[in-house]
Design a protein around this motif. Sequence first.
Motif, PDB file in Angstrom:
ATOM      1  N   VAL A  73     -93.394   1.384  47.390  1.00 39.82           N
ATOM      2  CA  VAL A  73     -92.901   0.093  47.860  1.00 39.82           C
ATOM      3  C   VAL A  73     -91.908   0.368  48.982  1.00 39.82           C
ATOM      4  O   VAL A  73     -91.050   1.253  48.859  1.00 39.82           O
ATOM      5  N   LEU A  74     -92.032  -0.383  50.065  1.00 34.11           N
ATOM      6  CA  LEU A  74     -91.077  -0.233  51.163  1.00 34.11           C
ATOM      7  C   LEU A  74     -89.664  -0.511  50.658  1.00 34.11           C
ATOM      8  O   LEU A  74     -89.458  -1.385  49.807  1.00 34.11           O
ATOM      9  N   ALA A  75     -88.683   0.206  51.189  1.00 39.34           N
ATOM     10  CA  ALA A  75     -87.292   0.061  50.756  1.00 39.34           C
ATOM     11  C   ALA A  75     -86.824  -1.391  50.815  1.00 39.34           C
ATOM     12  O   ALA A  75     -86.091  -1.852  49.941  1.00 39.34           O
ATOM     13  N   SER A  76     -87.277  -2.131  51.805  1.00 42.38           N
ATOM     14  CA  SER A  76     -86.864  -3.525  51.980  1.00 42.38           C
ATOM     15  C   SER A  76     -87.333  -4.437  50.844  1.00 42.38           C
ATOM     16  O   SER A  76     -86.797  -5.530  50.658  1.00 42.38           O
ATOM     17  N   HIS A  77     -88.317  -3.991  50.061  1.00 40.31           N
ATOM     18  CA  HIS A  77     -88.883  -4.842  49.019  1.00 40.31           C
ATOM     19  C   HIS A  77     -88.698  -4.283  47.605  1.00 40.31           C
ATOM     20  O   HIS A  77     -89.256  -4.819  46.655  1.00 40.31           O
ATOM     21  N   ARG A  78     -87.898  -3.232  47.480  1.00 37.31           N
ATOM     22  CA  ARG A  78     -87.616  -2.702  46.143  1.00 37.31           C
ATOM     23  C   ARG A  78     -86.687  -3.653  45.403  1.00 37.31           C
ATOM     24  O   ARG A  78     -85.922  -4.378  46.017  1.00 37.31           O
ATOM     25  N   LYS A  79     -86.790  -3.636  44.103  1.00 36.37           N
ATOM     26  CA  LYS A  79     -85.990  -4.507  43.225  1.00 36.37           C
ATOM     27  C   LYS A  79     -86.408  -5.974  43.332  1.00 36.37           C
ATOM     28  O   LYS A  79     -85.648  -6.875  42.997  1.00 36.37           O
ATOM     29  N   HIS A  80     -87.623  -6.221  43.821  1.00 34.28           N
ATOM     30  CA  HIS A  80     -88.140  -7.584  43.928  1.00 34.28           C
ATOM     31  C   HIS A  80     -89.436  -7.756  43.133  1.00 34.28           C
ATOM     32  O   HIS A  80     -90.183  -8.709  43.382  1.00 34.28           O
ATOM     33  N   GLY A  81     -89.735  -6.808  42.237  1.00 36.35           N
ATOM     34  CA  GLY A  81     -90.916  -6.930  41.393  1.00 36.35           C
ATOM     35  C   GLY A  81     -92.211  -6.431  41.996  1.00 36.35           C
ATOM     36  O   GLY A  81     -93.271  -6.602  41.397  1.00 36.35           O
ATOM     37  N   VAL A  82     -92.141  -5.795  43.163  1.00 38.07           N
ATOM     38  CA  VAL A  82     -93.371  -5.335  43.815  1.00 38.07           C
ATOM     39  C   VAL A  82     -94.013  -4.188  43.031  1.00 38.07           C
ATOM     40  O   VAL A  82     -95.230  -4.158  42.848  1.00 38.07           O
TER      41      VAL A  82
END
Length: 140
Positions: A73-82
């Motif tokens: 998962v790209l760093a910008s989208h971690r911790k968002h359930g991806v």
Amino acid sequence: MNAKIVMTEEELKAAYQIRKAVFVEEQGISHEEEFDAYDQEAEHMVIWDQGQPVGASRWRIVDGIAKFERICVLASHRKHGVGKMILTFLEQHALNKGLNQAKLHGQTQAEPFYHKLGYQTASEVFIEDGLPHVLLVKQL
């Protein structure tokens, strides 16, 4: 966000772009180690967020078990359930193919994440692509 099995060269490029950003550029894995012969036989998937690729993985059937690989998962989208979305999608896809077990080699730093999703550690720590990993398994 939506998950999609890769069907076109453009979608495959998107999956590779994410893997390159996460594994090669961020984690320092060599390009040769990251992109291997299994890419040809694996089925790839991408998570899209407003038309932009943000997560990717590939999977294969190995000894009758779904083997999930290159989950990123790209760093910008971690911790968002991806990451959870990737695994939920892959698990459902494997079930649809008649498989009831999954396994993956997870980096030890991500082991708690996999445990929260029902995976159990099934090995001692080993080094893969220069990083510590463990085998994780789950009954689907």
